[in-house]
Design a protein around this motif. Structure first.
Motif, PDB file in Angstrom:
ATOM      1  N   GLY B 105      -7.939  -2.133  -5.876  1.00  0.00           N
ATOM      2  CA  GLY B 105      -8.598  -0.837  -5.892  1.00  0.00           C
ATOM      3  C   GLY B 105      -7.617   0.307  -5.745  1.00  0.00           C
ATOM      4  N   ARG B 106      -7.995   1.325  -4.999  1.00  0.00           N
ATOM      5  CA  ARG B 106      -7.179   2.533  -4.855  1.00  0.00           C
ATOM      6  C   ARG B 106      -6.342   2.476  -3.583  1.00  0.00           C
ATOM      7  N   LEU B 107      -5.192   3.170  -3.617  1.00  0.00           N
ATOM      8  CA  LEU B 107      -4.354   3.255  -2.422  1.00  0.00           C
ATOM      9  C   LEU B 107      -4.912   4.234  -1.392  1.00  0.00           C
ATOM     10  N   ALA B 108      -5.635   5.268  -1.869  1.00  0.00           N
ATOM     11  CA  ALA B 108      -6.041   6.378  -1.001  1.00  0.00           C
ATOM     12  C   ALA B 108      -6.749   5.935   0.287  1.00  0.00           C
ATOM     13  N   PRO B 109      -7.738   5.018   0.233  1.00  0.00           N
ATOM     14  CA  PRO B 109      -8.441   4.688   1.484  1.00  0.00           C
ATOM     15  C   PRO B 109      -7.532   4.077   2.547  1.00  0.00           C
ATOM     16  N   PHE B 110      -6.483   3.394   2.110  1.00  0.00           N
ATOM     17  CA  PHE B 110      -5.611   2.712   3.071  1.00  0.00           C
ATOM     18  C   PHE B 110      -4.669   3.717   3.748  1.00  0.00           C
ATOM     19  N   VAL B 111      -4.050   4.608   2.973  1.00  0.00           N
ATOM     20  CA  VAL B 111      -3.201   5.616   3.627  1.00  0.00           C
ATOM     21  C   VAL B 111      -4.057   6.573   4.458  1.00  0.00           C
ATOM     22  N   ARG B 112      -5.277   6.857   4.007  1.00  0.00           N
ATOM     23  CA  ARG B 112      -6.160   7.741   4.779  1.00  0.00           C
ATOM     24  C   ARG B 112      -6.512   7.112   6.126  1.00  0.00           C
ATOM     25  N   HIS B 113      -6.727   5.812   6.116  1.00  0.00           N
ATOM     26  CA  HIS B 113      -7.014   5.117   7.377  1.00  0.00           C
ATOM     27  C   HIS B 113      -5.854   5.314   8.369  1.00  0.00           C
ATOM     28  N   LEU B 114      -4.625   5.228   7.876  1.00  0.00           N
ATOM     29  CA  LEU B 114      -3.457   5.397   8.743  1.00  0.00           C
ATOM     30  C   LEU B 114      -3.331   6.846   9.218  1.00  0.00           C
ATOM     31  N   ALA B 115      -3.681   7.802   8.342  1.00  0.00           N
ATOM     32  CA  ALA B 115      -3.676   9.215   8.762  1.00  0.00           C
ATOM     33  C   ALA B 115      -4.694   9.435   9.878  1.00  0.00           C
ATOM     34  N   ASP B 116      -5.860   8.835   9.733  1.00  0.00           N
ATOM     35  CA  ASP B 116      -6.879   8.964  10.780  1.00  0.00           C
ATOM     36  C   ASP B 116      -6.395   8.386  12.102  1.00  0.00           C
ATOM     37  N   ALA B 117      -5.486   7.418  12.020  1.00  0.00           N
ATOM     38  CA  ALA B 117      -4.908   6.830  13.229  1.00  0.00           C
ATOM     39  C   ALA B 117      -3.738   7.658  13.766  1.00  0.00           C
ATOM     40  N   GLY B 118      -3.498   8.844  13.178  1.00  0.00           N
ATOM     41  CA  GLY B 118      -2.472   9.744  13.703  1.00  0.00           C
ATOM     42  C   GLY B 118      -1.101   9.568  13.082  1.00  0.00           C
ATOM     43  N   LEU B 119      -1.013   8.749  12.025  1.00  0.00           N
ATOM     44  CA  LEU B 119       0.276   8.444  11.403  1.00  0.00           C
ATOM     45  C   LEU B 119       0.465   9.188  10.088  1.00  0.00           C
ATOM     46  N   LEU B 120       1.710   9.268   9.620  1.00  0.00           N
ATOM     47  CA  LEU B 120       1.984   9.648   8.239  1.00  0.00           C
ATOM     48  C   LEU B 120       2.181   8.345   7.475  1.00  0.00           C
ATOM     49  N   ALA B 121       1.443   8.153   6.378  1.00  0.00           N
ATOM     50  CA  ALA B 121       1.529   6.899   5.623  1.00  0.00           C
ATOM     51  C   ALA B 121       1.882   7.181   4.179  1.00  0.00           C
ATOM     52  N   ILE B 122       2.724   6.309   3.618  1.00  0.00           N
ATOM     53  CA  ILE B 122       3.105   6.364   2.203  1.00  0.00           C
ATOM     54  C   ILE B 122       2.924   4.968   1.645  1.00  0.00           C
ATOM     55  N   ALA B 123       2.342   4.882   0.457  1.00  0.00           N
ATOM     56  CA  ALA B 123       2.150   3.577  -0.161  1.00  0.00           C
ATOM     57  C   ALA B 123       2.387   3.689  -1.660  1.00  0.00           C
ATOM     58  N   GLY B 124       2.717   2.567  -2.253  1.00  0.00           N
ATOM     59  CA  GLY B 124       2.893   2.525  -3.698  1.00  0.00           C
ATOM     60  C   GLY B 124       2.612   1.128  -4.198  1.00  0.00           C
ATOM     61  N   ALA B 125       2.279   1.025  -5.482  1.00  0.00           N
ATOM     62  CA  ALA B 125       1.980  -0.276  -6.076  1.00  0.00           C
ATOM     63  C   ALA B 125       2.587  -0.344  -7.460  1.00  0.00           C
ATOM     64  N   GLU B 126       3.302  -1.437  -7.716  1.00  0.00           N
ATOM     65  CA  GLU B 126       3.828  -1.649  -9.069  1.00  0.00           C
ATOM     66  C   GLU B 126       2.918  -2.639  -9.796  1.00  0.00           C
ATOM     67  N   GLY B 127       3.150  -2.786 -11.084  1.00  0.00           N
ATOM     68  CA  GLY B 127       2.313  -3.691 -11.849  1.00  0.00           C
ATOM     69  C   GLY B 127       2.965  -4.064 -13.166  1.00  0.00           C
ATOM     70  N   PRO B 128       2.244  -4.801 -13.999  1.00  0.00           N
ATOM     71  CA  PRO B 128       2.827  -5.284 -15.250  1.00  0.00           C
ATOM     72  C   PRO B 128       3.303  -4.129 -16.140  1.00  0.00           C
ATOM     73  N   PRO B 129       4.290  -4.369 -16.998  1.00  0.00           N
ATOM     74  CA  PRO B 129       4.874  -3.297 -17.818  1.00  0.00           C
ATOM     75  C   PRO B 129       3.908  -2.708 -18.839  1.00  0.00           C
ATOM     76  N   PHE B 130       3.511  -1.476 -18.612  1.00  0.00           N
ATOM     77  CA  PHE B 130       2.665  -0.712 -19.540  1.00  0.00           C
ATOM     78  C   PHE B 130       3.314   0.613 -19.918  1.00  0.00           C
ATOM     79  N   VAL B 131       4.267   1.090 -19.095  1.00  0.00           N
ATOM     80  CA  VAL B 131       4.767   2.464 -19.202  1.00  0.00           C
ATOM     81  C   VAL B 131       6.245   2.445 -19.592  1.00  0.00           C
TER      82      VAL B 131
END
Lengths: 304, 304
Positions: B105-131
């Protein structure tokens, strides 16, 4: 003519001769050698004999905030970089946030140093408001470069990218030369697009929305979490480092890096190397004279 | 019609009912509520009763690599997120690299959960070659989204941005509708620009060079350091978190975040919120039917 290692060695001695002085000196000399004198030994204009000592982080923790106000900035960033290599190796991941940082040059040499030490490093720097948000009309953030490096030798990658279309120095140069600016680079004081350098009140983000969001990422890291934003005494800078060797043999990051480089270049991409130079490159007499003048000031009676 | 919390609660129960199940369920349901069904409960198609247990990192260290092959991916990412909140609070900075991750799914809910816990969160996801790389002709990396979140309440910022002009799903949709693609979105098998969806062999990076470099940053993190690249069994994902409260009172990150939001919005910028929803929003009957079908499969005789 002066060879790069000779110039860097002389400057390192004047800066105190320790490892941080060597890294700071080589970073500044390299910028001149790359034809980027604004990020080179011109930074020594801000060196003063009574600069504050470079702050040292708490070695026993993975994250540190350092107030670098009144430090000589290239030395402060170099010292933080060297300390970070140690904490990243100790904890597997480490971060340092610097604030009150004056001109320190380019990020590339510092992340590259960490890559040479076997780490993955990411760094960013925020600065005074010159760049408008995407779709906006007034400057809110700095040109906010982001840098990343990993790998050694021919596979090493060094990314160092500004999140704005241009720098304020580019605008100053265009003001002097009266050259028109390319479309999509800048806004005037009313928030309208302009190509006249003397009317520029804000730069635009590079690549539209994605550059704007990346500039915001750097501002949130270096300016908000790092505490650099809005400080008239200097910028906010962050550096993170990871030790990919901690993953064990399953991950084979070096083989994956080699494979990515091969795919990227055979796919037509440019593999960024952050502008490193052959060590036999030389600097011209004008540089040598400027360096002599700086060294005379730094090591002369007033400098001592 | 079904209320979002009810849908999320039913799904969380079917996923095992622990905190990770609640986070995974709310992330999937939210995507449907935001009109992004490709990132929603459609992910449950990949749920199997014999999925591998979610791996758990070594709590005593700040950095972990987790092999998530054969796990139900939303649960694996949610579990890693929750564990990371603990390690980031313990060490001040922490990171987790996941590999073999299928659709989550999306990364947003997971980093948002960490922000709600008082943290700064960064996430990224790689995947099969399309770009394709900027200036290149062939696909080398994935659509490689990057996300960041920090802050709570009205000041919270949630960035979640793909580094490509479009997704392969957009191309599939255009193939069906036969709509022409906008210029600058895609290349054909010969590396030439195309606006015909059925000819697309590669997407272009968003915003040109800067999007291409940001996609490379995500690939180097999630694919190289994280070990996800080239794994046919799933993607590489990284999540980092920092605890800005470690800085002490000098940094005042919450006041700086409020100030940056004010400057950004009065300067005409859009303050990204990662698509969070009011809790009273409801989902339609089609969603309710699809959810029922998934839950029947998950909790029925075959599911048990």
């Amino acid at each position: 003519m002066i060879a790069i290692p000779d110039a860097a060695a002389r400057l390192a001695t004047a800066l105190g001769g320790r490892a941080a002085a060597e890294l700071a000196a080589s970073a500044l000399v390299e910028a001149d050698a790359l034809g980027l004198p604004r990020f080179g030994i011109a930074m020594l204009d801000e060196w003063t004999v009574d600069a504050a000592p470079v702050p040292v982080g708490e070695g026993a923790q993975a994250i540190n905030w350092l107030d670098c106000t009144s430090c000589f900035a290239p030395l402060a960033v170099a010292s933080a970089t060297l300390d970070l290599a140690g904490t990243a190796r100790q904890f597997g991941v480490a971060a340092v946030f610097l604030r009150g940082v004056r001109g320190f040059g380019r990020l590339a040499p510092f992340v590259r140093h960490l890559a040479d030490a076997g780490l993955l490093a990411i760094a960013g720097a925020e600065g005074p408001p010159f760049v408008a948000p995407h779709g906006g009309s007034r400057p809110v953030i700095g040109t906010n470069p982001l840098a990343l490096a990993i790998g050694q030798g021919s596979n090493r990658v060094v990314i160092d990218v500004a999140t704005s279309t241009a720098t304020m120095a580019d605008i100053r140069n265009a003001r002097v030369s009266r050259a028109p600016l390319p479309d999509g680079m800048a806004l005037d004081g009313e928030g309208r697009p302009t190509s006249i350098a003397s009317e520029v009140a804000a730069l635009l983000p590079r690549g539209g929305q994605i550059g704007s969001l990346l500039g915001l990422v750097v501002e949130l890291m270096a300016g908000v979490a790092g505490g650099g934003r809005g400080d008239p005494k200097g910028r906010g800078v962050f550096i993170l480092a990871f030790d990919p060797a901690r993953a064990g043999e399953d991950v084979e990051w070096q083989a994956r890096l080699a494979g990515l480089k091969r795919d990227w270049t055979t796919g037509g991409g440019h593999w960024p190397r952050g502008g490193s130079l052959p060590s036999e490159a030389e600097l011209d007499d004008d540089f040598a004279k400027r360096l002599d003048a700086h060294l005379a000031r730094m090591t002369g009676p007033a400098g001592r």
